[in-house]
Every structure is written in C-alpha cells, then in structure tokens.
Scaffold this active site. Structure first.
Site, PDB file in Angstrom:
ATOM      1  N   SER A   1       0.831  -1.203   0.000  1.00  0.00           N
ATOM      2  CA  SER A   1       0.000   0.000   0.000  1.00  0.00           C
ATOM      3  C   SER A   1       0.870   1.259   0.000  1.00  0.00           C
ATOM      4  O   SER A   1       1.675   1.454  -0.896  1.00  0.00           O
ATOM      5  CB  SER A   1      -0.958  -0.046   1.203  1.00  0.00           C
ATOM      6  OG  SER A   1      -1.949   0.936   1.110  1.00  0.00           O
TER       7      SER A   1
ATOM      8  N   ASP B   1      -5.839  -3.518  -2.358  1.00  0.00           N
ATOM      9  CA  ASP B   1      -4.729  -3.243  -1.446  1.00  0.00           C
ATOM     10  C   ASP B   1      -4.089  -4.516  -0.887  1.00  0.00           C
ATOM     11  O   ASP B   1      -4.774  -5.413  -0.404  1.00  0.00           O
ATOM     12  CB  ASP B   1      -5.274  -2.399  -0.285  1.00  0.00           C
ATOM     13  CG  ASP B   1      -4.191  -1.651   0.454  1.00  0.00           C
ATOM     14  OD1 ASP B   1      -3.311  -2.323   1.019  1.00  0.00           O
ATOM     15  OD2 ASP B   1      -4.230  -0.411   0.472  1.00  0.00           O
TER      16      ASP B   1
END
Length: 305
Positions: A44, A179
């Site tokens: 991320s 993510d």
C-alpha cells in the site's frame, strides 16, 4: 558472500509520512544506508515508498509528495457522497489524483527500469485461468522485478502502486486488484521468502539483514468481552482489523528467524489515525522527529558498514 539488505515498509495510508520522516532521519544519521539496500518491499503506502526509493528518490522527496498531494488524493465532496448514497455504494476517493501524483514523481517507467529489486504486495480478485478446468479464484499477488519466469519487470510502476494501494472502501478496485494490506500489511516475511528463494533472490539466510518500518501503532481496542456481534456491529471495525491485525505476524516470524539481524521500527501513535487523515500530517511528523532512533542507528552501523 556479501550481506543482503532488505528494507520492508508497512501499509498505512497517510501514515506513510511518518515512515518517510523516519527514513530521512536514519539516512542523515548513517548516510548512504539506503543505497546499500538490495530489496525494497512494500504494501500500500509502503509500496509507493518502496517503488520511489528503488527509483532513486530520497525519503524527503517522497515525503513532499505526501504533503503536497494528500489533500487532492483524499478529496471528497458532498456530490460524491450523494452519488454513493453516503459512502454505501462507492469508494470514498477516486484513484486518479494518486495516479497523477505518482506519474509526476516517477513517470511512466516500469519495474524493470528501477535501480533496485522490489517486492510489492497486492491482492488479485480473479486469477483468470487459461485452462477452463482450472480453479478460478482470488489470490495474493506479489509483484517483483527479479529476472526469470514470473517477473513483472514489464509492468508500469504507477499501475503496480495503484494495484497495491486500492484499499477497500477508500479507493476503487484497480485493474482487478485491491490493497495488499488484506494479505500482508507488513510484507517483511514475504520479502525474506523472496530473498531466500533459489530462483529469485537466492540468498543464504546467514547473510540477510532486514529493517522493517511500520506506520505507527494505532492505540485501538474493543472492550467487549463476550459480545454477540453480527455484521452491523463488526462492519465499522473490519477494515482496520484486516489492515492492522496481520502486522504483528511478520514481525514475530522475522524476529524468530533472523534474530539480531532483524530490526523493527514502529512508533506508538498518541491517538488513532485513519489512513485518510490528512489533517494529522503535522502530528505524524512530530512523532517521527521525537522517536528515539539511537538503537536503530547502532544497528545500521553494525550491519551497513
């Protein structure tokens, strides 16, 4: 064999500001250590940091990206909320501002153009098998630029960053991925596995050092002892639980496997900070500035000679 240095960077949205500032302080105290890193791993926001560092950018330059672009990246409007029925049917934010910010900083380069090796975690929502009889399922995906079969060297950096950072409810699904925090918000053990794999890193365990950087320990808890909760009660906590609960797993594993050649830096935050809390950037920088890094600097002096 020469030492093999890994730098692993957690996910955490805007809290990547804290990581960037800590890295800036470490680089100032032990100049050149980042240039000696062999493998940058990230999830991320940590993936964005890892890609930027592997491209030769400094922590300060990446930190400036956060400060200058965060209000655009995490920009919401009442019209967007109306369209999404108060955030019920759509992501909070568009991924276009983040895409433009990354392109301005790094450009249209590919993973193969990077100066260093990278490992970026994401989650593939559909493996799209060519064989109609094969299992069709979602699965973790770790993008890397090691040579050989399975390399993602031809993939654009900006696309990998957005695939790795499409946090559920915050950003839209990007190219079939979300993510990486849902599988490895702390990618340190994944990076170690990649470094040891004979077809990629090919390193000996005794030669590996690993510096793992968190985005701050959020002081969150649930006081319920025997609550009989369903989806309605759990829903407000699920994203945080998914993103934060697996962080300690990689820490424990690497600590047991690497011993003193492993170091984890993860300051305690004075209060919970959501991944889109742009207003908390000054506090994050303050926490990073005040964190005692004496032990970390001594560790760098020992292993990054």
């Amino acid at each position: 064999m020469s030492p093999y240095h890994i730098l692993s960077l957690d996910g955490g949205g805007i809290c990547g500001v804290l990581t960037a500032k800590l890295l800036e302080r470490l680089e100032m105290s032990h100049p050149g250590f980042l240039s000696k890193v062999d493998l940058f791993a990230g999830t991320s926001t940590g993936g964005i940091l890892a890609l930027g560092l592997a491209a030769g950018l400094t922590p300060r330059e990446i930190g400036q990206l956060y400060e200058e672009s965060s209000t655009k990246v995490f920009a919401d409007s009442i019209w967007d909320d109306i369209r999404d029925l108060g955030k019920l049917t759509g992501a909070d934010y568009s991924n276009e501002p983040l895409k433009q910010a990354i392109l301005e900083l790094i450009g249209e380069i590919t993973l193969g153009d990077l100066q260093k090796r990278v490992l970026i975690s994401s989650f593939d929502l559909d493996n799209e098998p060519q064989d109609p009889d094969a299992l069709r399922t979602w699965k973790p995906k770790f993008f890397h630029n090691f040579p050989g079969e399975g390399s993602d060297a031809d993939q654009k950096v900006v696309d990998i960053a957005l695939r790795a950072g499409a946090a559920p409810t915050f950003f839209p699904i990007y190219q079939g991925h979300i993510d990486g925090s849902v599988v490895a918000n702390n990618p340190s053990m994944c990076a170690l596995a990649q470094a040891l794999h004979p077809e990629t890193g090919g390193q000996k365990l005794s030669q590996v050092t690993l510096l793992s950087m968190g985005t701050g320990i959020n002081p969150k808890y649930l006081p319920e002892q025997n609550a009989d909760w369903g989806l309605v009660q759990w829903a407000p906590h699920l994203i945080s639980l998914i993103m934060e609960s697996n962080v300690g797993l990689g820490d424990y594993q690497c600590k047991q496997v690497l011993g003193k050649r492993y170091l984890r830096i993860n300051p305690i935050l004075p209060k919970p900070i959501g991944l889109d809390r742009v207003d908390q950037i000054p506090l994050l920088k303050e926490v990073a500035e005040k964190e005692n890094l004496d032990d970390a600097i001594e560790w760098l002096k020992r292993y990054y000679k």
